[in-house]
Design a protein around this motif. Structure first.
Motif, short mmCIF file in Angstrom:
data_model
loop_
_atom_site.label_atom_id
_atom_site.label_comp_id
_atom_site.label_asym_id
_atom_site.label_seq_id
_atom_site.Cartn_x
_atom_site.Cartn_y
_atom_site.Cartn_z
N PRO A 4 62.11 -28.74 -14.72
CA PRO A 4 61.57 -28.37 -13.41
C PRO A 4 60.31 -29.13 -13.05
O PRO A 4 59.95 -29.21 -11.89
N ASP A 5 59.63 -29.71 -14.05
CA ASP A 5 58.41 -30.45 -13.75
C ASP A 5 58.67 -31.92 -13.48
O ASP A 5 57.74 -32.67 -13.18
N ASP A 6 59.92 -32.35 -13.57
CA ASP A 6 60.21 -33.76 -13.36
C ASP A 6 59.86 -34.20 -11.95
O ASP A 6 59.50 -35.36 -11.71
N ASP A 7 59.99 -33.27 -10.98
CA ASP A 7 59.68 -33.63 -9.60
C ASP A 7 58.21 -33.94 -9.40
O ASP A 7 57.83 -34.55 -8.40
N LEU A 8 57.38 -33.48 -10.34
CA LEU A 8 55.94 -33.72 -10.20
C LEU A 8 55.53 -35.04 -10.82
O LEU A 8 54.39 -35.46 -10.66
N LEU A 123 46.41 -33.40 -17.47
CA LEU A 123 47.29 -33.35 -16.31
C LEU A 123 48.16 -34.61 -16.22
O LEU A 123 49.30 -34.54 -15.74
N ARG A 124 47.67 -35.73 -16.68
CA ARG A 124 48.45 -36.96 -16.62
C ARG A 124 49.52 -37.04 -17.69
O ARG A 124 50.57 -37.64 -17.48
N LEU A 125 49.24 -36.46 -18.87
CA LEU A 125 50.13 -36.65 -20.01
C LEU A 125 51.11 -35.51 -20.22
O LEU A 125 52.19 -35.72 -20.79
N LEU A 126 50.78 -34.30 -19.80
CA LEU A 126 51.60 -33.13 -20.11
C LEU A 126 52.40 -32.67 -18.90
O LEU A 126 51.99 -32.92 -17.75
N PRO A 127 53.52 -31.96 -19.13
CA PRO A 127 54.20 -31.28 -18.02
C PRO A 127 53.26 -30.30 -17.35
O PRO A 127 52.31 -29.80 -17.97
N THR A 128 53.54 -30.00 -16.10
CA THR A 128 52.60 -29.21 -15.29
C THR A 128 52.27 -27.87 -15.92
O THR A 128 51.10 -27.47 -16.00
N SER A 130 52.47 -26.84 -19.05
CA SER A 130 51.66 -27.02 -20.27
C SER A 130 50.25 -27.47 -19.92
O SER A 130 49.27 -27.01 -20.53
N ALA A 131 50.14 -28.36 -18.94
CA ALA A 131 48.82 -28.85 -18.55
C ALA A 131 47.98 -27.73 -17.96
O ALA A 131 46.77 -27.61 -18.26
N VAL A 132 48.57 -26.89 -17.12
CA VAL A 132 47.82 -25.78 -16.52
C VAL A 132 47.35 -24.81 -17.60
O VAL A 132 46.20 -24.31 -17.56
N ALA A 133 48.20 -24.54 -18.58
CA ALA A 133 47.80 -23.64 -19.67
C ALA A 133 46.63 -24.23 -20.44
O ALA A 133 45.65 -23.51 -20.79
N LEU A 134 46.69 -25.53 -20.75
CA LEU A 134 45.60 -26.16 -21.49
C LEU A 134 44.31 -26.19 -20.67
O LEU A 134 43.21 -25.93 -21.19
#
Length: 435
Positions: A4-8, A123-128, A130-134
């Motif tokens: 689902p994060d591929d679109d981002l 935000l650049r390296l992780l799926p959205t 996972s990045a938001v959680a981090l």
């Protein structure tokens, strides 16, 4: 299965390896510039926090650990900038940096604001998700560190880190989605341009084929038809009137020689042979009238108006029109005389082809008649728009050629009173051939 994060994630550039935009050689100049900026910001914040800690806590027992962890963070971050590696390698480096940063923040809360470059890197390296959680975890740790440093309760220490983290995350997600949409639009435009170019090539090829078929019909095919008629007449009169038969043969040979010239000119530049040597349209029509005056048909030529130099396309179209019209007159009308009249005005040129033949038959009840002489079984109200499948193009080809130059074709006829064909071409920019 599509994530689902591929679109981002922005689509990879053409030729980029499967490991992602951060694979070796896959980064653009802007990517490298941004990575260098983040690394520089992280190192500067790290150095500032270390200097602050040394100045205020120079005699602390934690100083060697703080200095060691700072060096490790700086080395790992700079090494990642020097050798980006794959996306997976970038995530491993990010995990190492975040782990070291958490430890150093627990030891010295003043290192908390080093999290700002880490947020953007995550935000650049992780799926959205996972990045938001981090980012949430990093912002929480920054809040705790700021509260530890504060002398008392300060609302800014509680609100500022989450707000900064939320703004950074929201702006990054928006820009990433906008970049993806823009890339999709560019891909659609490129694909549409390629499809349009292919369509134009196909249409150009089809138009050129139709033009060549008309040129061949009005030159070689008409000449071969006349030769066939003359040779059949010579064969019938060979025993009874040898002199007339020889005359037919000589005329057929003359037509064959002219057809050979037409064929060579057609191969060379598709211009009518009568116009090849720089002769004007009037002279070419006079030559055509003299050549067609035979076997009981007399063709006269008359020019009206000033001697205007016509565009090559217009002159060629009118000459081909005259050739096709006279071929129809000879084959179908039974006329004894025909007249070619060229009228040149300031903004228009017209060619009239008149004959005293039988004219067009009266339409039968419930149907129409083909102007070439045969019944129209389809009842087409405009037989000029439909080519005869047995004869070739004929009048529809003449109309199509004139239409390409913005011209028109009109025919007036009555049974037993002959026919008049009028071809008109405007001498204005609108008469330029359609691309």
């Amino acid at each position: 299965m599509r994530h689902p994060d591929d679109d981002l994630q922005p689509p990879p550039s053409p030729g980029a390896p499967a490991s992602g935009a951060f694979a070796p050689g896959a980064q653009t100049r802007d990517d490298r510039w941004l990575s260098a900026l983040l690394t520089t910001a992280f190192v500067v914040l790290l150095a500032g926090a270390l200097l602050r800690y040394v100045l205020k806590h120079g005699d602390s027992e934690r100083l060697p650990w703080i200095v060691g962890l700072s060096v490790v963070l700086a080395v790992v971050q700079v090494a990642g900038q020097a050798r980006p590696g794959s996306r997976r390698a970038g995530r491993v480096r990010l995990a190492v940096v975040v782990a070291c940063w958490v430890v150093i923040v627990l030891l010295a809360p003043s290192f908390a604001w080093c999290a700002v470059p880490l947020i953007h890197t995550a935000l650049r390296l992780l799926p959205t998700h996972s990045a938001v959680a981090l980012v949430t975890a990093l912002a929480t740790l920054v809040v705790l560190a700021e509260l530890r440093l504060a002398d008392g309760f300060d609302p800014n220490h509680l609100l500022l880190p989450p707000v900064v983290a939320a703004l950074a995350t929201g702006v990054f997600v928006y820009l990433t989605r906008e970049a993806a949409r823009r890339q999709h639009l560019i891909d659609d435009l490129v694909r549409t341009r390629r499809e349009l170019a292919a369509t134009e090539r196909r249409e150009g090829t089809l138009a050129e084929r139709q033009r060549l078929s008309r040129e061949i019909h009005d030159s070689l095919a008409q000449g071969l038809s006349s030769q066939n008629v003359l040779l059949q007449a010579a064969d019938r009169q060979w025993d009874t009137d040898p002199e007339a038969a020889r005359t037919h043969l000589r005329t057929a040979a003359s037509i064959a020689a002219h057809g050979l010239t037409e064929a060579r000119r057609l191969v060379h530049d598709l211009a009518p042979a009568d116009l090849a040597e720089g002769a004007g349209l009037a002279q070419a029509l006079a030559t055509l009238a003299a050549r067609e005056s035979r076997d009981g048909l007399t063709v006269r030529f008359h020019a009206e108006g000033p001697d205007t130099h016509l565009p090559d396309q217009a002159a060629s179209a009118l000459l081909r029109t005259a050739q096709g019209a006279l071929a129809n007159v000879r084959e179908h009308s039974g006329a004894r005389t025909a007249a070619l009249t060229l009228t040149c005005l300031d903004d228009t040129v017209a060619l009239d082809v008149a004959d005293d033949g039988r004219g067009f038959p009266t339409p039968e009840p419930g149907g129409t008649r083909d102007p070439l002489g045969g019944p129209d079984p389809l009842g087409d109200p405009d037989p000029l728009s439909r080519p005869d499948p047995l004869r070739g193009h004929g009048l529809p080809a003449i109309r199509a050629r004139l239409r390409q130059l913005g011209g028109t074709l009109a025919i007036e006829s009555a049974p037993g009173e002959g026919a008049v064909l009028t071809a008109t071409i405007p001498l204005t920019p609108a008469s330029e051939p359609a691309p």
